[in-house]
Write an enzyme that holds these catalytic residues in place. Structure first.
Site, PDB file in Angstrom:
ATOM      1  N   HIS A  73      38.973  38.699  35.483  1.00 26.82           N
ATOM      2  CA  HIS A  73      39.928  40.027  35.786  1.00 26.82           C
ATOM      3  C   HIS A  73      39.880  41.362  35.132  1.00 26.82           C
ATOM      4  CE1 HIS A  73      43.571  37.874  37.320  1.00 26.82           C
ATOM      5  NE2 HIS A  73      42.844  36.803  37.237  1.00 26.82           N
ATOM      6  N   ASP A 128      46.217  45.382  36.748  1.00 23.92           N
ATOM      7  CA  ASP A 128      46.357  44.020  37.215  1.00 23.92           C
ATOM      8  C   ASP A 128      47.791  43.469  37.802  1.00 23.92           C
ATOM      9  OD1 ASP A 128      46.367  40.942  37.318  1.00 23.92           O
ATOM     10  OD2 ASP A 128      44.337  41.156  36.625  1.00 23.92           O
TER      11      ASP A 128
END
Length: 449
Positions: free
Chosen positions: A17, A116
């Site tokens: 991520h 995110d």
């Protein structure tokens, strides 16, 4: 004083991520040099990310460390979710505190929040600040859609665990007729449990993501049109901006020159991402299958603690195998000698395999990986799964035979070629992903109230 665009960036600091989001920020920073980007991440994650990447030439990106929630002197149990849950408990106070300190120190107010999608608290922070929240979804469109349909899934399936209704398909959802209940990640298997922070985080995210001004994905038009169309009907704006074109990495271990010495489509490339590797008995089964079939292999093996288990195998097969701690994956998958990718089936790896034109053998672990395996094996037919989703010697040998047989390999390559062509068109000048990225830049630059 002229107002300056200032984007605060919050990654989810685990797995791929943070690297994926930083690559995205680098693309934005290069395209919009007048915009300031502040990248907030845990100290440990920042160290890992910047050991492979650097910000030389990106004067408009600054990185900042935040608290990871790990108590001083804490001894980890070995459960990979433990660090995630400690981080979640410290969040969002760790972000808020560091963000407020930065604004006070620099006087540079934040004009856009890019985070995110996992970090659903970003919706509240952006709303309080009166700025847009852009959510970056690192997995595929199907996984995002499933999280958004959490309540409907439970009403239709009545799930309380992975064993119940395991073969029932999700044909009541757009584009999901091939997905089975057993493919769903654990976070979608049971109802809200605040005592399980990661599950609760993702279930909340499925609701909150609708509040984002824009959702951007490392995906491209044509890869999953039914699901993407449904997402666009439910979210304010959805921008496919992939597949990401990552900058070439330095091949310090000589992987590419090693591949140059092998025949076309003969090598098995093996990598299971940065989070987990299979348990010892499965590693042994995979090694035995490779050794018996005499398949040349390039293995990106990241877990030092388990590496000693295969020392004998690596020595016996050193003439036809190579093991490295890190590999330039996208460049490897684009090499003509790679015939199969043995993978955990994470979304980014799957997209890189598609753009490289390499069929896959999948051993999923968690999250969206079971979903990805189902789609690529049963729907797209660009790879196969393993019996029981685990490595056993006989099953792995059979999987290698299937994928590397000329007829099957050619058919899978042909199927991959359809997606590869769509990807190539998407990132071409005036392609859909190229135009979507231009729209994304406009969103980031627009600082009008």
């Amino acid at each position: 004083m002229e107002k300056k665009a200032h984007v605060a960036v919050f990654p989810f600091p685990f797995g791929s991520h943070p690297t994926a989001l930083l690559h995205l920020v680098q693309r934005l920073a290069a395209a919009a040099p007048a915009v300031q980007f502040s990248y907030f991440n845990t100290t440990n994650s920042n160290q890992k990310v910047f050991s492979k990447m650097n910000l030389n030439g990106y004067d408009n990106i600054r990185s900042y460390n935040i608290d990871d929630g790990v108590p001083e002197g804490h001894v980890f149990s070995g459960n990979p979710v433990e660090a995630i849950e400690l981080f979640i408990k410290a969040t969002p106070l760790n972000f808020r505190k560091r963000l407020e300190e930065l604004v006070e120190a620099t006087g540079l107010k934040v004009t856009c929040l890019l985070t995110d999608a996992f970090l659903g608290f970003s919706a509240d922070i952006a709303e309080e600040m009166g700025i847009p929240w852009v959510a970056f979804w690192t997995a595929g469109p199907t996984a995002l859609s499933l999280h958004m349909y959490f309540d409907l899934i439970h009403r239709n399936l009545g799930l309380t665990g992975r064993t119940q209704n395991s073969e029932q398909t999700l044909d009541f959802l757009p584009g999901m007729s091939a997905i089975r209940a057993s493919d769903l990640p654990e976070e979608l298997q049971s109802l809200d449990k605040p005592d399980r922070p990661f599950s609760y985080l993702l279930q909340t995210m499925g609701l909150v993501v609708r509040r984002s001004s824009t959702v951007v994905l490392n995906s491209f038009d044509g890869i999953d049109p039914l699901v993407t169309a449904d997402l666009k009907s439910k979210l304010k704006k959805v921008l496919n901006i992939g597949p990401f074109s990552l900058p070439p990495c330095q091949d310090q271990s000589g992987c590419l020159s090693w591949l140059d010495r092998h025949n076309a489509a003969s090598v098995a490339y093996i990598s299971f991402g940065s989070m987990l590797t299979p348990p010892p008995n499965e590693l042994a089964a995979l090694a035995e299958a490779l050794e018996e079939k005499k398949v040349p292999y390039l293995w990106s093996f990241r877990e030092d603690l388990k590496g000693h288990l295969l020392e004998g195998f690596f020595k016996r097969t050193s003439s036809r195998g190579k093991v490295v701690a890190w590999a330039p994956q996208s460049q490897i998958l684009a090499h003509s000698s790679v015939g199969v990718f043995i993978t955990h089936c994470g979304w980014n790896s799957m997209v890189e395999s598609i753009t490289g034109g390499v069929p896959m053998i999948c051993r999923p672990f968690f999250g969206d990986q079971m979903i990805n395996r189902r789609i690529l094996a049963d729907v797209w037919q660009i790879g196969i799964g393993l019996e029981g989703d685990v490595f056993a010697k006989a099953g792995t040998m059979n999987a290698l035979d299937i994928v590397l047989s000329k007829e099957n390999w050619n058919k899978m390559r042909e199927n991959i070629g359809v997606f590869k062509e769509s990807a190539t068109k998407a990132v071409a000048p005036n392609g859909s992903s190229t135009e979507n990225f231009k729209s994304f830049i406009d969103i980031v630059i627009n600082i009008s109230s």
